[in-house]
Design a protein around this motif. Structure first.
Motif, PDB file in Angstrom:
ATOM      1  N   ILE A 275       0.836  -0.952  -0.039  1.00 44.38           N
ATOM      2  CA  ILE A 275       0.023   0.002  -0.100  1.00 44.38           C
ATOM      3  C   ILE A 275       0.824   1.156   0.293  1.00 44.38           C
ATOM      4  O   ILE A 275       1.984   1.258   0.506  1.00 44.38           O
ATOM      5  CB  ILE A 275      -1.135   0.112   1.159  1.00 44.38           C
ATOM      6  CG1 ILE A 275      -0.098  -0.053   2.515  1.00 44.38           C
ATOM      7  CG2 ILE A 275      -1.790  -1.100   1.237  1.00 44.38           C
ATOM      8  CD1 ILE A 275      -0.963   0.365   3.801  1.00 44.38           C
ATOM      9  N   PRO A 276       0.466   2.308  -0.617  1.00 41.98           N
ATOM     10  CA  PRO A 276       1.215   3.758  -0.530  1.00 41.98           C
ATOM     11  C   PRO A 276       1.419   3.870   1.006  1.00 41.98           C
ATOM     12  O   PRO A 276       0.497   3.643   1.773  1.00 41.98           O
ATOM     13  CB  PRO A 276       0.202   4.836  -1.233  1.00 41.98           C
ATOM     14  CG  PRO A 276      -1.191   4.066  -1.449  1.00 41.98           C
ATOM     15  CD  PRO A 276      -0.961   2.389  -1.341  1.00 41.98           C
ATOM     16  N   GLU A 277       2.470   4.741   1.218  1.00 43.52           N
ATOM     17  CA  GLU A 277       2.794   5.145   2.684  1.00 43.52           C
ATOM     18  C   GLU A 277       1.490   6.168   3.281  1.00 43.52           C
ATOM     19  O   GLU A 277       1.366   6.079   4.344  1.00 43.52           O
ATOM     20  CB  GLU A 277       4.151   5.618   2.818  1.00 43.52           C
ATOM     21  CG  GLU A 277       4.186   6.814   1.928  1.00 43.52           C
ATOM     22  CD  GLU A 277       5.764   7.434   2.064  1.00 43.52           C
ATOM     23  OE1 GLU A 277       5.992   8.546   2.282  1.00 43.52           O
ATOM     24  OE2 GLU A 277       6.768   6.223   2.049  1.00 43.52           O
ATOM     25  N   SER A 278       0.996   6.915   2.261  1.00 47.20           N
ATOM     26  CA  SER A 278      -0.072   7.691   2.742  1.00 47.20           C
ATOM     27  C   SER A 278      -1.369   7.100   3.387  1.00 47.20           C
ATOM     28  O   SER A 278      -2.019   7.610   4.137  1.00 47.20           O
ATOM     29  CB  SER A 278      -0.383   8.706   1.706  1.00 47.20           C
ATOM     30  OG  SER A 278      -1.080   7.970   0.643  1.00 47.20           O
ATOM     31  N   LYS A 279      -1.510   5.808   2.927  1.00 44.50           N
ATOM     32  CA  LYS A 279      -2.646   5.240   3.351  1.00 44.50           C
ATOM     33  C   LYS A 279      -2.520   4.306   4.470  1.00 44.50           C
ATOM     34  O   LYS A 279      -3.333   3.718   4.967  1.00 44.50           O
ATOM     35  CB  LYS A 279      -3.059   4.097   2.175  1.00 44.50           C
ATOM     36  CG  LYS A 279      -3.441   4.879   0.850  1.00 44.50           C
ATOM     37  CD  LYS A 279      -4.704   6.269   1.267  1.00 44.50           C
ATOM     38  CE  LYS A 279      -5.173   6.897   0.026  1.00 44.50           C
ATOM     39  NZ  LYS A 279      -6.360   7.747   0.328  1.00 44.50           N
ATOM     40  N   ILE A 280      -1.230   4.257   5.119  1.00 46.69           N
ATOM     41  CA  ILE A 280      -1.107   3.685   6.422  1.00 46.69           C
ATOM     42  C   ILE A 280      -1.680   4.195   7.637  1.00 46.69           C
ATOM     43  O   ILE A 280      -1.525   5.546   7.663  1.00 46.69           O
ATOM     44  CB  ILE A 280       0.243   3.257   6.547  1.00 46.69           C
ATOM     45  CG1 ILE A 280       0.331   1.936   7.669  1.00 46.69           C
ATOM     46  CG2 ILE A 280       1.276   4.264   6.846  1.00 46.69           C
ATOM     47  CD1 ILE A 280       1.687   1.466   7.436  1.00 46.69           C
ATOM     48  N   LYS A 281      -2.236   3.518   8.537  1.00 41.47           N
ATOM     49  CA  LYS A 281      -2.754   4.370   9.768  1.00 41.47           C
ATOM     50  C   LYS A 281      -1.838   3.745  10.976  1.00 41.47           C
ATOM     51  O   LYS A 281      -1.791   2.350  11.127  1.00 41.47           O
ATOM     52  CB  LYS A 281      -4.114   4.016   9.893  1.00 41.47           C
ATOM     53  CG  LYS A 281      -4.686   4.766  10.993  1.00 41.47           C
ATOM     54  CD  LYS A 281      -4.702   6.105  11.309  1.00 41.47           C
ATOM     55  CE  LYS A 281      -5.278   6.888  12.291  1.00 41.47           C
ATOM     56  NZ  LYS A 281      -5.042   8.391  12.081  1.00 41.47           N
ATOM     57  N   ILE A 282      -1.352   4.711  11.721  1.00 46.01           N
ATOM     58  CA  ILE A 282      -0.361   4.254  12.862  1.00 46.01           C
ATOM     59  C   ILE A 282      -0.999   4.878  14.010  1.00 46.01           C
ATOM     60  O   ILE A 282      -1.353   5.872  14.269  1.00 46.01           O
ATOM     61  CB  ILE A 282       1.047   4.736  12.685  1.00 46.01           C
ATOM     62  CG1 ILE A 282       1.740   4.296  11.190  1.00 46.01           C
ATOM     63  CG2 ILE A 282       2.052   4.207  13.753  1.00 46.01           C
ATOM     64  CD1 ILE A 282       2.928   5.127  11.060  1.00 46.01           C
ATOM     65  N   TYR A 283      -1.188   3.797  15.158  1.00 42.32           N
ATOM     66  CA  TYR A 283      -1.758   4.179  16.384  1.00 42.32           C
ATOM     67  C   TYR A 283      -0.488   4.074  17.530  1.00 42.32           C
ATOM     68  O   TYR A 283       0.328   3.248  17.122  1.00 42.32           O
ATOM     69  CB  TYR A 283      -2.948   3.450  16.500  1.00 42.32           C
ATOM     70  CG  TYR A 283      -4.094   3.392  15.882  1.00 42.32           C
ATOM     71  CD1 TYR A 283      -5.025   4.516  16.276  1.00 42.32           C
ATOM     72  CD2 TYR A 283      -4.181   2.850  14.613  1.00 42.32           C
ATOM     73  CE1 TYR A 283      -6.153   4.659  15.275  1.00 42.32           C
ATOM     74  CE2 TYR A 283      -5.300   2.708  13.658  1.00 42.32           C
ATOM     75  CZ  TYR A 283      -6.107   3.837  14.056  1.00 42.32           C
ATOM     76  OH  TYR A 283      -7.234   3.977  13.330  1.00 42.32           O
ATOM     77  N   GLU A 284      -0.439   4.594  18.809  1.00 40.46           N
ATOM     78  CA  GLU A 284       0.168   4.431  19.638  1.00 40.46           C
ATOM     79  C   GLU A 284       0.031   3.084  20.377  1.00 40.46           C
ATOM     80  O   GLU A 284      -1.054   2.847  20.749  1.00 40.46           O
ATOM     81  CB  GLU A 284       0.417   5.889  20.656  1.00 40.46           C
ATOM     82  CG  GLU A 284      -0.742   5.853  21.735  1.00 40.46           C
ATOM     83  CD  GLU A 284      -1.947   6.465  20.796  1.00 40.46           C
ATOM     84  OE1 GLU A 284      -2.853   6.817  21.595  1.00 40.46           O
ATOM     85  OE2 GLU A 284      -2.263   6.639  19.533  1.00 40.46           O
ATOM     86  N   PHE A 285       0.958   2.700  21.208  1.00 43.04           N
ATOM     87  CA  PHE A 285       0.786   1.848  22.338  1.00 43.04           C
ATOM     88  C   PHE A 285       1.087   2.515  23.574  1.00 43.04           C
ATOM     89  O   PHE A 285       2.246   3.225  23.647  1.00 43.04           O
ATOM     90  CB  PHE A 285       1.760   0.575  22.093  1.00 43.04           C
ATOM     91  CG  PHE A 285       1.503  -0.645  21.419  1.00 43.04           C
ATOM     92  CD1 PHE A 285       0.532  -1.480  21.947  1.00 43.04           C
ATOM     93  CD2 PHE A 285       1.585  -0.485  20.074  1.00 43.04           C
ATOM     94  CE1 PHE A 285       0.125  -2.574  21.292  1.00 43.04           C
ATOM     95  CE2 PHE A 285       1.301  -1.862  19.285  1.00 43.04           C
ATOM     96  CZ  PHE A 285       0.294  -2.728  19.959  1.00 43.04           C
ATOM     97  N   ASN A 286       0.197   2.685  24.241  1.00 42.86           N
ATOM     98  CA  ASN A 286       0.260   3.138  25.752  1.00 42.86           C
ATOM     99  C   ASN A 286       1.080   2.132  26.781  1.00 42.86           C
ATOM    100  O   ASN A 286       1.005   0.880  26.380  1.00 42.86           O
ATOM    101  CB  ASN A 286      -0.769   3.522  26.459  1.00 42.86           C
ATOM    102  CG  ASN A 286      -1.580   4.472  25.549  1.00 42.86           C
ATOM    103  OD1 ASN A 286      -0.765   5.485  25.043  1.00 42.86           O
ATOM    104  ND2 ASN A 286      -2.891   4.711  25.894  1.00 42.86           N
ATOM    105  N   ARG A 287       1.774   2.570  27.773  1.00 43.92           N
ATOM    106  CA  ARG A 287       2.442   1.883  28.719  1.00 43.92           C
ATOM    107  C   ARG A 287       1.701   1.833  30.084  1.00 43.92           C
ATOM    108  O   ARG A 287       1.627   2.969  30.478  1.00 43.92           O
ATOM    109  CB  ARG A 287       3.933   2.264  28.844  1.00 43.92           C
ATOM    110  CG  ARG A 287       4.790   1.570  27.617  1.00 43.92           C
ATOM    111  CD  ARG A 287       4.827   2.521  26.515  1.00 43.92           C
ATOM    112  NE  ARG A 287       5.833   2.155  25.425  1.00 43.92           N
ATOM    113  CZ  ARG A 287       5.869   1.380  24.461  1.00 43.92           C
ATOM    114  NH1 ARG A 287       4.723   1.345  23.864  1.00 43.92           N
ATOM    115  NH2 ARG A 287       6.978   1.175  23.619  1.00 43.92           N
TER     116      ARG A 287
END
Length: 411
Positions: free
Chosen positions: A243-255
């Motif tokens: 997939i094109p990099e603009s379409k990736i969705k990144i979420y955080e992991f909390n600690r």
């Protein structure tokens, strides 16, 4: 240049696709897994859980052999069918407000070994070998590696034109995720797509580092045993979804950490003051708003932690990551957590409502303190990969999450 190849996928029969495709095994609760196995005889979960048929938990090499047997049964019963022509497979997945259009292809093990395909996570050798043994026994891979490439107008136009046609599969799964798949068999379209990737110098692994490493290990093993090796064998490639990099969705992991390593609340805050400007927040939930800014929940209250940049050294792309900053300034030196992957005192959370879940867990006494971070972005991932560095565990939760069994790659 990045080499991509079409392949003959094994796919569900058209009327079975919605029933066959499954989420990753780890995403199912125990009760949900039991329900799917009991009431959906077409689920791909029956293949990877062969012991269900015998009402027995089966592991190791015995399980691998039974997985292969269940797979053959699905082929014999025409639940799964093998395509006769090498193809690319466009796939659109829609969840909530996120719609991603990419395509399944075979990527080169040599590209992985030569760093044309780059990684940002470390892998565990034991897991690499285990999955390589699994692949060698079962003879197929049903879980593609998720990879990204720099947005390209030519590739985008090809995908858009193909997606305007009638899909081969079009269904919605019970978790309200939409799935559409198109088989691209036209040789001219295939060549256009391959030519477009000639100028793509690098692909980045987003999800599937162990699958990539295991495919490389399997390839070397098969190569060493094949006196007639040519480099064109199926084991020289592995299945990926690009997939094109603009379409990736990144979420955080909390600690979340179970205790304060012997410190009282006041002593802990004093320790934090070395690296952070601390502000107590009085009202409501509080999330960080920018890089190098953290939210902390402790003893019934939220705090903002602003990094004192004059006392922290930025030396490379890794040192810039918020997950690394949290590790080097709090988790390791103050809370005594050096092994982020295996220490039982730390847990991770992700998701839309995770700050609320983090607060509830601390309020219930399950954890002493929680930290919320801003999500890492794709440029940070690329910078880490380009520098040959490795992110701390649980730095990113990446979507889309792909289904197993929708396209299968045989070795």
């Amino acid at each position: 240049m990045a080499l991509i190849k079409p392949f003959k996928a094994i796919r569900p029969a058209p009327d079975k696709a919605a029933f066959v495709a499954s989420r990753s095994y780890e995403e199912y609760s125990k009760d949900e897994l039991k329900s799917v196995l009991k009431y959906n005889p077409f689920s791909f979960l029956h293949i990877i859980n062969p012991g269900f048929k015998f009402h027995k938990n089966i592991a190791g090499k015995e399980r691998f052999k039974l997985v292969h047997n269940r797979y053959l049964e699905f082929l014999e019963d025409n639940i799964l069918q093998k395509d006769e022509q090498d193809s690319f497979y466009l796939y659109e997945i829609s969840k909530d407000n996120l719609t991603t259009l990419g395509f399944f292809c075979a990527c080169s093990v040599l590209d992985y070994q030569n760093n044309v395909i780059k990684k940002h996570e470390d892998t565990i050798q034991r897991r690499e070998k285990l999955f390589a043994d699994y692949l060698n026994t079962v003879g197929f891979n049903a879980e593609p590696v998720l990879m990204t490439y720099s947005d390209d107008d030519t590739v985008g136009e090809i995908l858009k034109q193909e997606a305007a046609k009638r899909p081969d599969h079009d269904f919605t799964t019970p978790d309200k995720v939409g799935h559409r798949l198109w088989k691209v068999r036209d040789s001219k379209i295939i060549e256009r797509l391959q030519r477009a990737f000639v100028k793509t110098e690098v692909l980045y692994i987003a999800d599937g580092h162990h699958r990539s490493a295991s495919s490389s290990l399997l390839s070397e093993k098969k190569k060493s045993k094949n006196a007639s090796h040519t480099g064109n064998e199926a084991y020289n490639y592995f299945m990926a979804y690009l997939i094109p990099e603009s379409k990736i969705k990144i979420y955080e992991f909390n600690r979340m950490v179970k205790d304060l390593n012997g410190y009282s609340k006041e002593e802990f805050l004093i320790q934090l003051d070395t690296y952070f400007r601390i502000e107590k927040k009085e009202d409501g939930l509080y999330k960080p708003s920018q890089k190098h800014h953290f939210s902390m929940y402790l003893d019934g209250g939220f705090y903002s932690l602003y990094l004192r940049k004059k006392v922290y050294t930025f030396s490379d792309a890794l040192s810039e990551l918020d997950t690394q900053i949290l590790y080097k300034t709090i988790l390791e030196p103050i809370l005594g957590i050096s092994d982020l992957r295996n220490d039982k005192r730390i847990a991770y959370g992700y998701g839309k409502h995770n700050v609320i879940k983090m607060k509830d867990s601390v309020d219930k006494g399950e954890f002493a303190v929680g930290f919320s971070l801003v999500p890492i972005n794709i440029n940070e991932i690329k910078a880490i990969a380009d520098a040959g560095l490795v992110m701390p565990p649980k730095s990113t939760y990446i979507e889309p999450k792909l289904r197993s069994g929708l396209t299968i790659y045989e070795f």
